[in-house]
Design a protein around this motif. Structure first.
Motif, PDB file in Angstrom:
ATOM      1  N   GLY A  43     -15.273   5.362  -7.577  1.00  0.00           N
ATOM      2  CA  GLY A  43     -15.271   5.983  -6.260  1.00  0.00           C
ATOM      3  C   GLY A  43     -13.942   6.618  -5.896  1.00  0.00           C
ATOM      4  N   ASN A  44     -13.962   7.418  -4.841  1.00  0.00           N
ATOM      5  CA  ASN A  44     -12.756   8.067  -4.339  1.00  0.00           C
ATOM      6  C   ASN A  44     -12.206   7.293  -3.145  1.00  0.00           C
ATOM      7  OD1 ASN A  44     -13.175  10.107  -6.222  1.00  0.00           O
ATOM      8  ND2 ASN A  44     -14.294  11.374  -4.768  1.00  0.00           N
ATOM      9  N   ASP A  45     -10.881   7.242  -3.076  1.00  0.00           N
ATOM     10  CA  ASP A  45     -10.249   6.552  -1.953  1.00  0.00           C
ATOM     11  C   ASP A  45     -10.541   7.249  -0.629  1.00  0.00           C
ATOM     12  OD1 ASP A  45      -9.008   4.361  -3.123  1.00  0.00           O
ATOM     13  OD2 ASP A  45      -7.239   5.506  -3.713  1.00  0.00           O
ATOM     14  N   LYS A  46     -10.716   6.457   0.410  1.00  0.00           N
ATOM     15  CA  LYS A  46     -10.785   6.954   1.773  1.00  0.00           C
ATOM     16  C   LYS A  46      -9.553   6.436   2.500  1.00  0.00           C
ATOM     17  CE  LYS A  46     -15.834   7.210   2.125  1.00  0.00           C
ATOM     18  NZ  LYS A  46     -17.035   6.748   2.873  1.00  0.00           N
ATOM     19  N   LEU A  47      -8.736   7.360   2.978  1.00  0.00           N
ATOM     20  CA  LEU A  47      -7.482   6.962   3.607  1.00  0.00           C
ATOM     21  C   LEU A  47      -7.711   6.013   4.776  1.00  0.00           C
ATOM     22  CD1 LEU A  47      -5.520  10.342   3.582  1.00  0.00           C
ATOM     23  CD2 LEU A  47      -5.126   8.346   2.131  1.00  0.00           C
ATOM     24  N   SER A  48      -8.804   6.220   5.494  1.00  0.00           N
ATOM     25  CA  SER A  48      -9.071   5.392   6.677  1.00  0.00           C
ATOM     26  C   SER A  48      -9.321   3.934   6.324  1.00  0.00           C
ATOM     27  CB  SER A  48     -10.269   5.945   7.444  1.00  0.00           C
ATOM     28  OG  SER A  48     -11.434   5.968   6.623  1.00  0.00           O
ATOM     29  N   ASN A  49      -9.656   3.667   5.070  1.00  0.00           N
ATOM     30  CA  ASN A  49      -9.930   2.294   4.639  1.00  0.00           C
ATOM     31  C   ASN A  49      -8.688   1.565   4.145  1.00  0.00           C
ATOM     32  OD1 ASN A  49     -12.627   2.702   5.202  1.00  0.00           O
ATOM     33  ND2 ASN A  49     -13.187   3.157   3.084  1.00  0.00           N
ATOM     34  N   LEU A  50      -7.567   2.270   4.030  1.00  0.00           N
ATOM     35  CA  LEU A  50      -6.355   1.675   3.484  1.00  0.00           C
ATOM     36  C   LEU A  50      -5.502   1.055   4.585  1.00  0.00           C
ATOM     37  CD1 LEU A  50      -5.218   4.473   0.989  1.00  0.00           C
ATOM     38  CD2 LEU A  50      -6.506   2.400   0.466  1.00  0.00           C
ATOM     39  N   PRO A  51      -4.761  -0.008   4.272  1.00  0.00           N
ATOM     40  CA  PRO A  51      -3.777  -0.519   5.233  1.00  0.00           C
ATOM     41  C   PRO A  51      -2.804   0.584   5.623  1.00  0.00           C
ATOM     42  CG  PRO A  51      -4.043  -2.015   3.376  1.00  0.00           C
ATOM     43  CD  PRO A  51      -4.775  -0.762   3.020  1.00  0.00           C
ATOM     44  N   ASP A  53       0.385   0.920   5.867  1.00  0.00           N
ATOM     45  CA  ASP A  53       1.557   1.170   5.035  1.00  0.00           C
ATOM     46  C   ASP A  53       1.165   1.876   3.740  1.00  0.00           C
ATOM     47  OD1 ASP A  53       0.188  -1.138   4.222  1.00  0.00           O
ATOM     48  OD2 ASP A  53       1.995  -2.051   3.374  1.00  0.00           O
ATOM     49  N   LYS A  54       0.040   1.459   3.138  1.00  0.00           N
ATOM     50  CA  LYS A  54      -0.434   2.106   1.910  1.00  0.00           C
ATOM     51  C   LYS A  54      -0.877   3.536   2.192  1.00  0.00           C
ATOM     52  CE  LYS A  54      -0.062  -1.607  -0.694  1.00  0.00           C
ATOM     53  NZ  LYS A  54       0.952  -1.701  -1.778  1.00  0.00           N
ATOM     54  N   ARG A  55      -1.526   3.733   3.324  1.00  0.00           N
ATOM     55  CA  ARG A  55      -1.974   5.075   3.688  1.00  0.00           C
ATOM     56  C   ARG A  55      -0.776   6.006   3.901  1.00  0.00           C
ATOM     57  NH1 ARG A  55      -4.905   3.714   7.604  1.00  0.00           N
ATOM     58  NH2 ARG A  55      -3.536   4.147   9.369  1.00  0.00           N
ATOM     59  N   ALA A  56       0.257   5.518   4.554  1.00  0.00           N
ATOM     60  CA  ALA A  56       1.428   6.351   4.832  1.00  0.00           C
ATOM     61  C   ALA A  56       2.118   6.791   3.551  1.00  0.00           C
ATOM     62  CB  ALA A  56       2.409   5.588   5.725  1.00  0.00           C
TER      63      ALA A  56
END
Length: 326
Positions: A43-51, A53-56
């Motif tokens: 699957g592809n990452d969804k930024l909204s699902n990341l913590p 700090d990881k998203r930033a």
């Protein structure tokens, strides 16, 4: 132990004629297709699902890559000779000692990236940018919600597949000089610069026929490559300007972590560096490169990007990534 690629005969069937005329091209095609099938199910990452700090961190990495509306990926295939100690035969052809397999790898990778798409695999359906340039391919992709153009350029180092034709050849010398310039520019200007070839015991990246111990057909690892480190010295010079360094540097060669990683990280601290930890088969570093290229086209973040490099047991044990999302 000499840090050269271990070619396993069951992985590279010597007696099978290359389907499209280049030695081991059919094997590289099989490696790529098999790995693409593994990637298709990821699957592809969804930024909204990341913590947060990881998203930033992930957004920061891709912000630099996407800010000009282009994902610029360049692949420099080194002079990838294979020494078996005896002439290599394939079908009706005798390739002699140490044939070059980077030409076959180029055509296999070209076939993969212009071929059909499967599932979530994105390194596919690229179009040749112009009829006069068979080395550059383009495609529009959506990365983290942004529509951008992806550009992939693939170049190879060997003038022919035959060592005897390349040694002391002006055509090969010109090809080597072109590749050194191409790789130099990729390290400075591309978003991702992948080297696929020999580490030459720390003396690579290398785009020329091997240097032999005088009077023998043995590669001069100790007396030349390890002693002078010619390719790596040129690479570090290319990275000398901190404002012009690729965001991703893939060292797809044997034991590249031990040979190159520490100095690369100190020279290009903002670059993510992909390396290997062992003397590997070409299948492992070739497929890891495919995983990394595809991950960029999807905008994958740390965990999933790393997973794309390591979709097989051997890759999971021997492929590493540093500085990409830390």
């Amino acid at each position: 132990m000499k840090k050269i690629f271990i070619m396993i005969l069951m992985l590279l069937p010597m007696m099978a004629e290359a389907r499209r005329g280049y030695v081991y091209q059919n094997s590289f095609e099989a490696y790529g297709e098999s790995y693409a099938k593994n990637l298709a199910n990821l699957g592809n990452d969804k930024l909204s699902n990341l913590p947060s700090d990881k998203r930033a961190v992930c957004e920061q990495r891709y912000g630099r890559i996407l800010n000009d509306g282009l994902i610029d990926i360049r692949v420099a295939m080194g002079y990838l000779d294979w020494t078996t100690g005896k002439p290599v035969r394939s079908g009706s052809r005798n390739y002699g000692y140490s044939p070059s397999i980077d030409i076959g790898a180029y055509y296999a990778l070209r076939e993969l990236i212009t071929g059909r798409c499967m599932g979530n695999f994105r390194l596919c359906r690229f179009k040749q940018e112009s009829s006069s340039n068979p080395y550059v391919f383009v495609k529009d992709v959506n990365v983290q919600g942004r529509q951008v153009r992806a550009r992939v350029e693939i170049q190879f180092a060997s003038a022919t597949e035959y060592l005897e034709n390349n040694v002391n050849s002006s055509t090969q010398a010109q090809r080597t000089a072109f590749m050194e310039g191409f790789y130099n520019r990729a390290l400075q200007d591309a978003d991702a610069a992948f080297y696929f070839g020999h580490s030459r015991n720390g003396g690579g990246p290398d785009f020329a026929p091997p240097k032999f111990v005088p009077g023998t057909n043995k590669v001069n690892y100790a007396g030349y490559y390890k002693k002078y480190r010619p390719g790596f010295s040129k690479m570090l010079q290319s990275l000398g300007n901190p404002s012009r360094q690729a965001d991703v540097i893939g060292m797809m060669s044997c034991d590249s972590r031990d040979h190159f990683m520490s100095k690369l990280r100190s020279t290009a601290p903002r670059s993510g560096v992909i390396t290997s930890t062992q003397v590997l088969t070409v299948e492992e570093v070739y497929t890891a490169m495919i995983g990394g290229m595809d991950a960029l086209l999807r905008g994958q973040c740390q965990k999933t990007f790393y997973q794309q490099l390591r979709m097989t047991a051997r890759n999971a044990a021997n492929i590493t990534m540093d500085g990409m999302f830390e």
